[in-house]
Design a protein around this motif. Sequence first.
Motif, PDB file in Angstrom:
ATOM      1  N   LEU A   1      68.874  47.293  76.145  1.00 39.18           N
ATOM      2  CA  LEU A   1      69.521  47.287  74.928  1.00 39.18           C
ATOM      3  C   LEU A   1      71.069  47.823  75.223  1.00 39.18           C
ATOM      4  CD1 LEU A   1      66.897  49.018  72.398  1.00 39.18           C
ATOM      5  CD2 LEU A   1      67.873  46.854  72.360  1.00 39.18           C
ATOM      6  N   PRO A   2      72.028  47.246  74.688  1.00 46.21           N
ATOM      7  CA  PRO A   2      73.137  47.734  74.637  1.00 46.21           C
ATOM      8  C   PRO A   2      73.479  49.042  73.836  1.00 46.21           C
ATOM      9  CG  PRO A   2      73.378  45.244  74.255  1.00 46.21           C
ATOM     10  CD  PRO A   2      71.982  45.850  74.135  1.00 46.21           C
ATOM     11  N   LYS A   3      74.200  49.840  74.120  1.00 49.10           N
ATOM     12  CA  LYS A   3      74.196  51.043  73.230  1.00 49.10           C
ATOM     13  C   LYS A   3      74.462  50.746  71.927  1.00 49.10           C
ATOM     14  CE  LYS A   3      76.357  53.845  76.989  1.00 49.10           C
ATOM     15  NZ  LYS A   3      75.169  54.912  77.101  1.00 49.10           N
ATOM     16  N   ILE A   4      75.514  49.700  71.523  1.00 47.53           N
ATOM     17  CA  ILE A   4      75.502  49.458  70.045  1.00 47.53           C
ATOM     18  C   ILE A   4      74.432  48.907  69.478  1.00 47.53           C
ATOM     19  CG2 ILE A   4      76.535  47.063  70.291  1.00 47.53           C
ATOM     20  CD1 ILE A   4      78.941  48.050  68.621  1.00 47.53           C
ATOM     21  N   HIS A   5      73.344  48.411  70.026  1.00 53.51           N
ATOM     22  CA  HIS A   5      72.183  47.928  69.524  1.00 53.51           C
ATOM     23  C   HIS A   5      71.044  48.989  69.551  1.00 53.51           C
ATOM     24  CE1 HIS A   5      73.145  43.657  68.408  1.00 53.51           C
ATOM     25  NE2 HIS A   5      74.107  43.735  69.527  1.00 53.51           N
ATOM     26  N   GLY A   6      71.253  50.091  70.018  1.00 56.88           N
ATOM     27  CA  GLY A   6      70.274  51.219  69.903  1.00 56.88           C
ATOM     28  C   GLY A   6      69.687  51.673  71.037  1.00 56.88           C
ATOM     29  N   PHE A   7      70.457  51.376  72.286  1.00 62.47           N
ATOM     30  CA  PHE A   7      70.010  52.171  73.680  1.00 62.47           C
ATOM     31  C   PHE A   7      69.718  53.690  73.336  1.00 62.47           C
ATOM     32  CE2 PHE A   7      70.702  54.399  77.726  1.00 62.47           C
ATOM     33  CZ  PHE A   7      69.827  53.645  78.300  1.00 62.47           C
ATOM     34  N   PRO A   8      68.744  54.088  73.822  1.00 59.88           N
ATOM     35  CA  PRO A   8      67.609  53.519  74.888  1.00 59.88           C
ATOM     36  C   PRO A   8      66.510  53.169  74.067  1.00 59.88           C
ATOM     37  CG  PRO A   8      67.323  55.921  74.665  1.00 59.88           C
ATOM     38  CD  PRO A   8      68.485  55.685  73.837  1.00 59.88           C
ATOM     39  N   LEU A   9      66.130  53.038  72.764  1.00 59.96           N
ATOM     40  CA  LEU A   9      64.915  52.596  72.094  1.00 59.96           C
ATOM     41  C   LEU A   9      65.437  52.212  70.557  1.00 59.96           C
ATOM     42  CD1 LEU A   9      61.834  52.181  72.583  1.00 59.96           C
ATOM     43  CD2 LEU A   9      61.431  54.275  71.421  1.00 59.96           C
ATOM     44  N   ARG A  10      64.794  51.223  70.179  1.00 60.11           N
ATOM     45  CA  ARG A  10      64.980  50.727  68.846  1.00 60.11           C
ATOM     46  C   ARG A  10      63.701  50.505  68.047  1.00 60.11           C
ATOM     47  NH1 ARG A  10      68.946  46.369  67.246  1.00 60.11           N
ATOM     48  NH2 ARG A  10      68.129  46.690  65.164  1.00 60.11           N
ATOM     49  N   VAL A  11      63.640  50.369  66.712  1.00 60.18           N
ATOM     50  CA  VAL A  11      62.700  49.563  66.198  1.00 60.18           C
ATOM     51  C   VAL A  11      62.922  48.090  66.016  1.00 60.18           C
ATOM     52  CG1 VAL A  11      61.279  49.281  64.055  1.00 60.18           C
ATOM     53  CG2 VAL A  11      61.640  51.679  65.213  1.00 60.18           C
ATOM     54  N   VAL A  12      62.252  47.238  65.991  1.00 61.33           N
ATOM     55  CA  VAL A  12      62.409  45.740  65.783  1.00 61.33           C
ATOM     56  C   VAL A  12      61.102  45.332  64.696  1.00 61.33           C
ATOM     57  CG1 VAL A  12      62.457  43.236  66.334  1.00 61.33           C
ATOM     58  CG2 VAL A  12      63.506  44.941  67.921  1.00 61.33           C
ATOM     59  N   VAL A  13      61.640  45.027  63.391  1.00 63.18           N
ATOM     60  CA  VAL A  13      60.469  44.808  62.446  1.00 63.18           C
ATOM     61  C   VAL A  13      60.870  43.342  61.913  1.00 63.18           C
ATOM     62  CG1 VAL A  13      59.713  45.071  60.241  1.00 63.18           C
ATOM     63  CG2 VAL A  13      60.709  47.287  61.487  1.00 63.18           C
ATOM     64  N   THR A  14      59.949  42.406  62.299  1.00 59.41           N
ATOM     65  CA  THR A  14      60.174  40.885  62.085  1.00 59.41           C
ATOM     66  C   THR A  14      60.079  40.639  60.556  1.00 59.41           C
ATOM     67  OG1 THR A  14      57.995  40.679  62.199  1.00 59.41           O
ATOM     68  CG2 THR A  14      58.749  40.406  64.274  1.00 59.41           C
ATOM     69  N   GLY A  15      61.004  39.883  60.302  1.00 57.78           N
ATOM     70  CA  GLY A  15      60.889  39.218  58.998  1.00 57.78           C
ATOM     71  C   GLY A  15      61.256  39.945  57.887  1.00 57.78           C
ATOM     72  N   VAL A  16      61.779  41.175  58.042  1.00 56.76           N
ATOM     73  CA  VAL A  16      62.396  42.031  56.877  1.00 56.76           C
ATOM     74  C   VAL A  16      63.742  42.271  56.962  1.00 56.76           C
ATOM     75  CG1 VAL A  16      60.059  43.001  56.836  1.00 56.76           C
ATOM     76  CG2 VAL A  16      61.819  44.203  57.909  1.00 56.76           C
ATOM     77  N   ILE A  17      64.449  42.607  55.980  1.00 53.40           N
ATOM     78  CA  ILE A  17      65.610  43.006  55.840  1.00 53.40           C
ATOM     79  C   ILE A  17      66.290  43.787  57.179  1.00 53.40           C
ATOM     80  CG2 ILE A  17      65.020  45.030  54.582  1.00 53.40           C
ATOM     81  CD1 ILE A  17      67.928  45.117  53.456  1.00 53.40           C
ATOM     82  N   GLY A  18      67.226  43.484  57.826  1.00 48.42           N
ATOM     83  CA  GLY A  18      67.715  44.157  59.047  1.00 48.42           C
ATOM     84  C   GLY A  18      67.728  45.802  58.948  1.00 48.42           C
ATOM     85  N   ALA A  19      68.010  46.341  57.956  1.00 49.11           N
ATOM     86  CA  ALA A  19      67.927  47.653  57.597  1.00 49.11           C
ATOM     87  C   ALA A  19      66.714  48.434  58.334  1.00 49.11           C
ATOM     88  CB  ALA A  19      68.536  48.262  56.173  1.00 49.11           C
ATOM     89  N   ARG A  20      65.628  48.001  58.377  1.00 54.84           N
ATOM     90  CA  ARG A  20      64.419  48.584  58.739  1.00 54.84           C
ATOM     91  C   ARG A  20      64.230  48.516  60.144  1.00 54.84           C
ATOM     92  NH1 ARG A  20      65.395  49.769  53.975  1.00 54.84           N
ATOM     93  NH2 ARG A  20      64.617  48.402  52.398  1.00 54.84           N
ATOM     94  N   SER A  21      65.047  47.888  61.052  1.00 51.84           N
ATOM     95  CA  SER A  21      64.923  47.725  62.331  1.00 51.84           C
ATOM     96  C   SER A  21      66.021  48.904  62.907  1.00 51.84           C
ATOM     97  CB  SER A  21      65.541  46.312  62.943  1.00 51.84           C
ATOM     98  OG  SER A  21      64.464  45.456  62.564  1.00 51.84           O
TER      99      SER A  21
END
Length: 514
Positions: free
Chosen positions: A278-298
């Motif tokens: 994951l790039p730092k700006i995308h949540g490194f080292p860990l992020r949540v990815v919630v499919t099909g819902v508003i991006g704010a939940r990821s």
Amino acid sequence: MATEQVFQGKPLSQLFPEEKYGWRGYIEWEDCPERKAIATQLLNTKNFTPIPEFQMVPLPDTNPVLIGHRWKEYFEALGLKHIVDFSWETVQKEKPDMIHLLDFPYNGETPRTHLMAGKITDNKYHFIRNHGGIPDIDEDAFELEIGGLVNKPVKLKLSDLKDPDKFPQCEVTVTIQCSGTRRIEQIKEYPGEGDELIQAPWGEGAIGTAVYRGVPLKKVLKRACGGVLPAAKHLEFIGADTYFKKKNVFNYAVSVPYRKVRQNEEVLLAWEMNGEPLPKIHGFPLRVVVTGVIGARSTKWVHKINALAEPSLGPVQSQEYLYYNSQIGKHNVKYSNGFSIQNMPVSSAIIFPTDKQVVIHNGHIELQGWAYSGGGNWVERVEVSPDGGHNWYAVQPEEMTEKHYHAWRLWKISVPIDAEGWVEFCARTWDASCNTEPTFVRSAWNWDLHVTSSAHRIKLYSVNTSKPATAARLLKLAAQGEAVEPLTRPTAYGLEDMDAFLARVRMFPREPDN
């Protein structure tokens, strides 16, 4: 060397410390109510730059488009300016060529060419919607804490999550979409709430698709925590970023229903994006990815997960991303008279040509765009109308990218068009549940300007070379060293010689003989 600021007799670095080794840019707020109270007291002693007006006036023709003055001032007031500086340095390293819609907290929109480059969006060009600064966390120092209504609270290192002997890994192709996608259409027609962060004026590029690798949260809850207690109905995700709301300070916190987590690969704890960390700006080292819902939940930089009986009370969950009736506005809006946005509705966008473009063609115009629907409702059909929504042409299946349960489809179509001058094209999508888009933006308008799900409309100036008169005019323009564009610039020569003009008007005189 500058003297450190103090408040109530204490240096700001002691009041708001970075307490975890290897966790730079992270301040714990949720477990420290006294710290939060002191921050609010301090913020209430300051005056900050007012929220800018960007809806009733034209957007600046700059990049960055908007400057987050007051947000930077919030951080600086608490002695956290280094978080602002590191965040922009990270943008310059990881996202230099984006449309910088808001410089801080960073909101970056994908340029059109990169949006349509392929089904998978390059990490460098995938849109970003942040709510605070970017933490800088070492992988070896990272740990994930899971608690609340679980049978066994745990703390897990990233190496634990990555161990396939402990947790099964998976890869999922996922489109993440900000609920502000295409918000600019609502703003242009009917302005609404005007926070430069929450209501950032996104165009069609607040959406992107990536292949994420990680472990399903369902498996982690089962194997590490022994499952959740019967009272658990929601899972809360807390990020390491700092967020402000009405001069109160929080860690980013949202939640999704437990029934969503139970769908195995629909809520992922991800550490890899398109085959890379994951790039730092995308949540490194860990992020949540919630499919099909508003991006704010990821949630990016997730470090705590709590099983709850009710949805999170974090402001991003309980006070923002709410969908209101069209008669709700500044005169009567409350948090309780909107409902929380979860699954994203069916939507689409025409990316090429662009609005107000002059198109010279021979009876067909090619259009390209994207189509998406959330909640596991994959895209089945895309239709384009050349006359504002009366007649529709379906995109052929071979002209769309492959189907995924949780990802968009890119499309292109050549539409017959006889008309010349200004014409209005629009696109709509049908998903697997036969959902489609409202025809006009007014039908989708809401006070917070979320989920612009109406048929996407653009106006084109049609120049049809299959028309003899048009073909002749283009030849004449070329002979004079001119062109159709700029459209509004008058030609340097007369439109018709006098003999031709007189012959025509005498053949068809304006006035009747009797």
